[in-house]
Write a protein that holds these residues in place. Structure first.
Motif, mmCIF file in Angstrom:
data_model
loop_
_atom_site.group_PDB
_atom_site.id
_atom_site.type_symbol
_atom_site.label_atom_id
_atom_site.label_comp_id
_atom_site.label_asym_id
_atom_site.label_seq_id
_atom_site.Cartn_x
_atom_site.Cartn_y
_atom_site.Cartn_z
ATOM 1 N N ARG A 108 0.825 -1.215 0.000
ATOM 2 C CA ARG A 108 0.000 0.000 0.000
ATOM 3 C C ARG A 108 0.860 1.266 0.000
ATOM 4 O O ARG A 108 0.346 2.372 0.161
ATOM 5 C CB ARG A 108 -0.923 0.006 1.220
ATOM 6 C CG ARG A 108 -1.913 -1.146 1.250
ATOM 7 C CD ARG A 108 -2.999 -0.937 2.297
ATOM 8 N NE ARG A 108 -2.424 -0.801 3.633
ATOM 9 C CZ ARG A 108 -2.187 -1.829 4.459
ATOM 10 N NH1 ARG A 108 -2.464 -3.062 4.064
ATOM 11 N NH2 ARG A 108 -1.686 -1.627 5.661
ATOM 12 N N GLY A 109 2.161 1.118 -0.179
ATOM 13 C CA GLY A 109 3.042 2.274 -0.243
ATOM 14 C C GLY A 109 3.035 2.885 -1.632
ATOM 15 O O GLY A 109 2.329 2.428 -2.533
ATOM 16 N N PRO A 110 3.822 3.941 -1.845
ATOM 17 C CA PRO A 110 3.887 4.579 -3.159
ATOM 18 C C PRO A 110 4.412 3.616 -4.217
ATOM 19 O O PRO A 110 5.263 2.767 -3.929
ATOM 20 C CB PRO A 110 4.853 5.750 -2.935
ATOM 21 C CG PRO A 110 5.647 5.372 -1.725
ATOM 22 C CD PRO A 110 4.724 4.578 -0.869
ATOM 23 N N ALA A 111 3.893 3.751 -5.423
ATOM 24 C CA ALA A 111 4.320 2.886 -6.524
ATOM 25 C C ALA A 111 4.467 3.733 -7.781
ATOM 26 O O ALA A 111 3.588 4.524 -8.109
ATOM 27 C CB ALA A 111 3.310 1.767 -6.748
ATOM 28 N N THR A 112 5.581 3.544 -8.463
ATOM 29 C CA THR A 112 5.881 4.353 -9.645
ATOM 30 C C THR A 112 6.529 3.498 -10.717
ATOM 31 O O THR A 112 7.415 2.691 -10.427
ATOM 32 C CB THR A 112 6.853 5.499 -9.293
ATOM 33 O OG1 THR A 112 6.267 6.335 -8.299
ATOM 34 C CG2 THR A 112 7.179 6.341 -10.520
ATOM 35 N N SER A 113 6.099 3.684 -11.947
ATOM 36 C CA SER A 113 6.815 3.145 -13.099
ATOM 37 C C SER A 113 7.601 4.282 -13.737
ATOM 38 O O SER A 113 7.059 5.383 -13.927
ATOM 39 C CB SER A 113 5.859 2.563 -14.134
ATOM 40 O OG SER A 113 5.407 1.283 -13.770
ATOM 41 N N ILE A 114 8.848 4.026 -14.033
ATOM 42 C CA ILE A 114 9.676 5.007 -14.734
ATOM 43 C C ILE A 114 9.942 4.488 -16.140
ATOM 44 O O ILE A 114 10.383 3.347 -16.319
ATOM 45 C CB ILE A 114 10.991 5.248 -13.980
ATOM 46 C CG1 ILE A 114 10.704 5.977 -12.665
ATOM 47 C CG2 ILE A 114 11.980 6.048 -14.837
ATOM 48 C CD1 ILE A 114 11.923 6.256 -11.816
#
Length: 406
Positions: A152-158
């Protein structure tokens, strides 16, 4: 910067599944490239394909994410006890304190290719059952990894082209240092697709043989696919809790030179800036680096530009490109090659560049042709992408840079 611990890491590529296969291949100079046999790709080139990806069944409850890229991601996550390590981190910190930072260039675009071929010819409507958000969308990879672990933490695709799988380390570091999370799953996954194969073919960048980075006769890239992951955490507070052979992230450098959409600055100015920043953030001098994992794509211009940047900073640091063994895995390359550096540090050796037989003397790089034992204490990994999106990562051994080091 404060060093971070790579508490666990894993990689799956054409060299095999997991760390043992990759270590064996790098030590014994074994490559995994083969003539292109990818579906509908009638191209005279070599590729680095991961066997068995189509046999993977996406975990129950996550079927909507089914695509080659996410199947490859799941295959990678299930090697070397990595999934269990993430689960243990969740138990320590909580699901909302573990972030996900993953890189990809084309995500699951293969699903869109297939859906487009199966579209209704009268209306143009795409095939039923096509789920863009969970497959092709670049965020699909981060969403899948997050859902796989119940985070449930931050999630990012770069998605910054070929620097994607390296820049995730910088993003995770900033989040951890800001106190927003306690740990991060970082990595990169890119899978074979026709868009990539034919796209690079249209740029006349594909070699007709296994690629030869930094070779005098280099003539283009070989495209591969891979899934590489690491779990980043703060160093343990107790000095004796850190294994001497543990691997640390000790420096990160990023730059955006924007010289050209698809060509690097001819003198590698953006690459040099990234390497300088990585060294500065680690508090190291060029002479402290025992191994450089080159971006080394095997195109004439890219290798020449990188070599000029290296020559401006380093006198004679041993270097090689593992892309001769794995192919260029694009958005996964930074993560895959970070694991290669981790293996070099932990197992104290310098991997040779597979397929390269005659290093180009005009490049002036100490290119390693035979894998050899060496007490590598700090390793630099370069990842440079289209548009001048550059990233250099510095990894160090805990025996040299850990909390128990004077």
């Amino acid at each position: 910067m404060n060093p971070l611990l790579l508490s666990h890491y894993t990689a799956t590529s054409c060299l095999g599944r997991g760390l043992d296969a990759m270590l064996d291949a790098l030590r014994n100079q074994r490559g995994g490239l083969a003539p292109c046999d990818f579906e509908r790709a009638d191209l005279d080139t070599w590729i680095g394909k991961v066997e068995g990806v189509d046999d993977v069944t996406i975990r129950a409850g996550l079927e909507i994410y089914n695509c080659r890229n996410n199947r490859l991601a799941q295959l990678g996550l299930e090697q070397d006890g990595f999934a269990a390590s993430v689960a243990a981190a969740v138990a320590r910190y909580g699901a909302d304190r573990v972030g996900v930072f993953v890189g990809t260039s084309t995500s699951g675009i293969l699903e869109t290719e297939r859906a487009y071929r199966q579209r209704d010819m009268a209306t143009g409507k795409l095939a039923a059952g096509f789920h863009y958000a969970e497959t092709h969308n670049p965020y699909a990879l981060a969403s899948f990894v997050r859902a796989y672990f119940g985070l449930r933490g931050p999630a990012t695709s770069i998605s910054s082209a070929c620097s994607s799988g390296a820049k995730v380390f910088g993003s995770a570091r900033r989040m951890i240092e800001a106190g927003l999370i306690d740990a991060a799953v970082v990595g990169g996954v890119d899978s074979l697709c026709l868009t990539t194969l034919y796209g690079f073919n249209s740029l006349e960048l594909l070699s007709r043989q296994p690629c030869r980075p930094y070779d005098v006769a280099r003539d283009g890239i070989s495209i591969g696919e891979a899934a590489g992951f690491a779990l980043l955490e703060r160093l343990p507070q107790q000095a004796d809790a850190l294994d001497d052979d543990a691997v640390l992230l000790i420096g990160v450098g990023e730059s955006s030179d924007a010289h050209h959409m698809s060509s690097p600055h001819p003198d590698g100015l953006g690459a040099r800036a990234a390497m300088e920043q990585a060294l500065a953030s680690a508090g190291l001098a060029p002479g402290d680096i025992g191994y450089i994992n080159l971006h080394g794509t095997a195109t004439p211009s890219n290798d020449a530009a990188e070599s000029r940047a290296i020559a401006a900073l380093f006198d004679a640091a041993p270097a090689s490109s593992t892309k001769g063994a794995t192919g260029h895995t694009l958005g996964a390359a930074g993560a895959l090659e970070a694991v290669a550096c981790a293996l070099a540090l932990r197992h104290r050796f310098i991997p040779a560049g597979v397929n390269t037989t005659q290093p180009d003397p005009a490049l002036g790089v100490d290119y390693v042709l035979q894998s050899r034992d060496a007490d590598v204490r700090a390793a630099l990994s370069n990842s440079f992408g289209f548009g001048g999106t550059n990233c250099s990562l510095l990894f160090g051994s805990a025996r040299s840079f850990g909390a128990n080091t004077p």
